[in-house]
Design an enzyme around this catalytic site. Sequence first.
Site, PDB file in Angstrom:
ATOM      1  N   TYR A 477      13.962 -39.209  43.072  1.00  0.00           N
ATOM      2  CA  TYR A 477      15.111 -38.344  43.355  1.00  0.00           C
ATOM      3  C   TYR A 477      14.773 -37.603  44.649  1.00  0.00           C
ATOM      4  CZ  TYR A 477      16.969 -38.939  38.582  1.00  0.00           C
ATOM      5  OH  TYR A 477      17.491 -39.436  37.412  1.00  0.00           O
TER       6      TYR A 477
HETATM    7  P1  FDA Z   1      16.074 -47.986  49.210  1.00  0.00           P
HETATM    8  O1  FDA Z   1      16.198 -49.358  49.728  1.00  0.00           O
HETATM    9  O2  FDA Z   1      16.909 -46.929  49.834  1.00  0.00           O
HETATM   10  O3  FDA Z   1      14.547 -47.565  49.220  1.00  0.00           O
HETATM   11  C1  FDA Z   1      14.067 -46.331  48.738  1.00  0.00           C
HETATM   12  C2  FDA Z   1      12.687 -46.030  49.345  1.00  0.00           C
HETATM   13  O4  FDA Z   1      11.784 -47.097  49.058  1.00  0.00           O
HETATM   14  C3  FDA Z   1      12.721 -45.921  50.869  1.00  0.00           C
HETATM   15  O5  FDA Z   1      11.695 -45.049  51.284  1.00  0.00           O
HETATM   16  C4  FDA Z   1      12.391 -47.339  51.303  1.00  0.00           C
HETATM   17  O6  FDA Z   1      11.860 -47.416  52.613  1.00  0.00           O
HETATM   18  C5  FDA Z   1      11.378 -47.757  50.258  1.00  0.00           C
HETATM   19  N1  FDA Z   1      11.408 -49.200  49.996  1.00  0.00           N
HETATM   20  C6  FDA Z   1      12.493 -49.943  49.682  1.00  0.00           C
HETATM   21  N2  FDA Z   1      12.136 -51.204  49.491  1.00  0.00           N
HETATM   22  C7  FDA Z   1      10.798 -51.273  49.682  1.00  0.00           C
HETATM   23  C8  FDA Z   1       9.871 -52.340  49.635  1.00  0.00           C
HETATM   24  N3  FDA Z   1      10.254 -53.585  49.355  1.00  0.00           N
HETATM   25  N4  FDA Z   1       8.572 -52.072  49.907  1.00  0.00           N
HETATM   26  C9  FDA Z   1       8.165 -50.807  50.206  1.00  0.00           C
HETATM   27  N5  FDA Z   1       9.028 -49.756  50.266  1.00  0.00           N
HETATM   28  C10 FDA Z   1      10.335 -49.996  50.004  1.00  0.00           C
HETATM   29  N6  FDA Z   1      16.111 -43.735  39.657  1.00  0.00           N
HETATM   30  C11 FDA Z   1      15.598 -43.948  38.425  1.00  0.00           C
HETATM   31  O7  FDA Z   1      14.388 -43.954  38.268  1.00  0.00           O
HETATM   32  N7  FDA Z   1      16.422 -44.139  37.366  1.00  0.00           N
HETATM   33  C12 FDA Z   1      17.772 -44.161  37.495  1.00  0.00           C
HETATM   34  O8  FDA Z   1      18.490 -44.369  36.521  1.00  0.00           O
HETATM   35  C13 FDA Z   1      18.328 -43.941  38.787  1.00  0.00           C
HETATM   36  N8  FDA Z   1      19.675 -43.939  38.986  1.00  0.00           N
HETATM   37  C14 FDA Z   1      20.176 -43.835  40.270  1.00  0.00           C
HETATM   38  C15 FDA Z   1      21.553 -43.944  40.478  1.00  0.00           C
HETATM   39  C16 FDA Z   1      22.056 -43.864  41.767  1.00  0.00           C
HETATM   40  C17 FDA Z   1      23.549 -43.981  41.996  1.00  0.00           C
HETATM   41  C18 FDA Z   1      21.198 -43.667  42.860  1.00  0.00           C
HETATM   42  C19 FDA Z   1      21.751 -43.561  44.263  1.00  0.00           C
HETATM   43  C20 FDA Z   1      19.831 -43.567  42.652  1.00  0.00           C
HETATM   44  C21 FDA Z   1      19.309 -43.653  41.359  1.00  0.00           C
HETATM   45  N9  FDA Z   1      17.949 -43.570  41.119  1.00  0.00           N
HETATM   46  C22 FDA Z   1      17.460 -43.744  39.855  1.00  0.00           C
HETATM   47  C23 FDA Z   1      17.018 -43.347  42.232  1.00  0.00           C
HETATM   48  C24 FDA Z   1      16.475 -44.680  42.729  1.00  0.00           C
HETATM   49  O9  FDA Z   1      15.562 -45.202  41.801  1.00  0.00           O
HETATM   50  C25 FDA Z   1      15.728 -44.480  44.054  1.00  0.00           C
HETATM   51  O10 FDA Z   1      16.628 -44.014  45.009  1.00  0.00           O
HETATM   52  C26 FDA Z   1      15.062 -45.765  44.514  1.00  0.00           C
HETATM   53  O11 FDA Z   1      14.120 -45.466  45.495  1.00  0.00           O
HETATM   54  C27 FDA Z   1      16.091 -46.726  45.050  1.00  0.00           C
HETATM   55  O12 FDA Z   1      15.532 -47.943  45.410  1.00  0.00           O
HETATM   56  P2  FDA Z   1      16.358 -48.870  46.438  1.00  0.00           P
HETATM   57  O13 FDA Z   1      15.544 -50.055  46.720  1.00  0.00           O
HETATM   58  O14 FDA Z   1      17.743 -49.033  45.959  1.00  0.00           O
HETATM   59  O15 FDA Z   1      16.455 -47.890  47.671  1.00  0.00           O
END
Ligand code: FDA
Length: 533
Positions: A477
């Site tokens: 978060y």
């Molecule tokens: P994104 O691609 O934006 O990456 C997030 C971070 O991780 C960034 O710093 C990015 O650079 C890094 N990153 C991404 N891919 C990577 C990779 N392959 N290798 C290294 N670093 C990498 N959380 C939770 O635990 N339980 C939940 O139920 C929810 N629900 C929820 C709902 C909604 C609507 C949102 C917007 C967010 C959540 N979250 C959540 C939070 C979510 O788990 C958190 O934002 C994650 O980091 C999202 O991962 P993404 O790959 O989607 O994000």
Amino acid sequence: MKSLQLSMLLLSLVLAALLSFSMGALPHEDFLQCLSLRSNDSSTISSVIYTRNNPSYSTVLESTIRNLRFNSTNTPKPLVIVTPSRTSHFQATIYCSRKHGLQIRTRSGGHDYEGLSYVAKVPFVVVDLVNFRSVDVDVENRVAWVQAGAILGEVYYRIAEKSRTLSFAAGVFHSIGVGGFISGGGFGLLFRKYGTGGDNVIDAQFIDVNGRILDRKSMGEDLFWAIRGGGGGSFGIVLAWKLKLVPVPATVTVFSVSRTLEQNATQLILRWQEIAHQLPDEMNPDVSMFSVNSTQDGRKTILASFSSLFLGTIDELLPIMQQRFPELGLSRQDCSEMSWIGSILYFNQLQNQPLEILLNRTFRNPVGGQYYKIKSDYVKEPISETALNGLFSRLSDEEASSAIIIFMAYGGIMDRIPEDATPFPHRAGNLYKIYYNVNWQEQDNVNSQKYIDWSRRVYNYMTPFVSKSPREAYANYRDLDIGSNNVGITSYTEASVWGRKYFKNNFDRLVQVKTKIDPENFFKHEQSIPPLH
Ligand code: FDA
């Protein structure tokens, strides 16, 4: 005359040289040239590169921007987006970004609450894993290899295609990327039964700052520990995770019961605080609170919605609730039975949609808003009725008309996993986590500051009632209000401010791992783990 012609010629030669020098000095042009030289097959890499002149640049960039607060004309944009389809594309991108002084922002699902996977204040490249999202499920051995760009919905869908009684312990929102989710810990419907996503990873494929492709064995246990909860974007790029699949019953139950303040919501929440963390591990009890207009007299009131998944049938659930939380008055009519994957649709408020919606990575679920600011807290002692009333009065503020505050019960296996098992440290001793979400509409984005200020006021108000020294927060978060790095010179002392809130004492081990794997701090952002200098 001749000398004039000569001087004109010299002048134009100098100008041409200056012009080509200055063009060559544009960092991304050198970078692009480097990419095509570095790639074994320049035709494949050219098809995964998007510069600002490319007509698809905006579509690709915006495809997974979740928080539209970071999609304005003022938001800094990447010079180049690379969507690798081979590991050699990652290697070339890392090499050339280092060589030409560009920062990398890695994006899997784009859910970062502060937009750090696609926004930076320095010249940068986005590496988007949209083409790295295969999901390979092995039901017999109860494992799955999942590329980091897959979204949770794809993982659930592919598992459900093969088995109704297996799943992965992950979050509700189907469009979250597996890459970022596990990198920050990752909790969901099954976390009181099986722990966080990071607790259920048994191997990984990872690329480091030198372009080396590592697995668990070759990276060693320290790095393998760090990438399962130490926050995304700090150590390198995770290419894939090997997940442990966990058993779920063929039929599960969900329920949701709503009560207003006039219907005794305050006393129910006070009671919920006492018992929710002790309910069976097979449940994930939540209570969501928001302001509504009362149906009786139209005046503002607070609606509290108590909900949970239960890994079992209605007949098994009802006696438990009657014994442990009779005040809620849960009845058969409040409950529904469904498959586990059906419960994912239910909690996404997509009940009437086909399962295939889970595969749609660009679908923007309006639940939770599209312009928002998030904060989190952990609660160790039940908060008093007076404190709760103060929270309700803030939820009734004009800026909070779309705000939602959720208490999420801890306990279960979270009490039994040691704090240092992974970097995610919020284990025994927590009654529940608080999720604060204030969100607003597009037309009101010019007033975003007023909403953000509201969330800061509520957070300040809650100080006496939540965890202290450190005031803990959940890394996934992401909240830059709790501290951020100076991205120029990242300091351990500065980073400790936010780092201890997210990771408690695990922060120091994360710093040690970072110092070893990326001593020059190539992979960095406003809340990345710093190396020791
Ligand atoms: P994104 O691609 O934006 O990456 C997030 C971070 O991780 C960034 O710093 C990015 O650079 C890094 N990153 C991404 N891919 C990577 C990779 N392959 N290798 C290294 N670093 C990498 N959380 C939770 O635990 N339980 C939940 O139920 C929810 N629900 C929820 C709902 C909604 C609507 C949102 C917007 C967010 C959540 N979250 C959540 C939070 C979510 O788990 C958190 O934002 C994650 O980091 C999202 O991962 P993404 O790959 O989607 O994000």
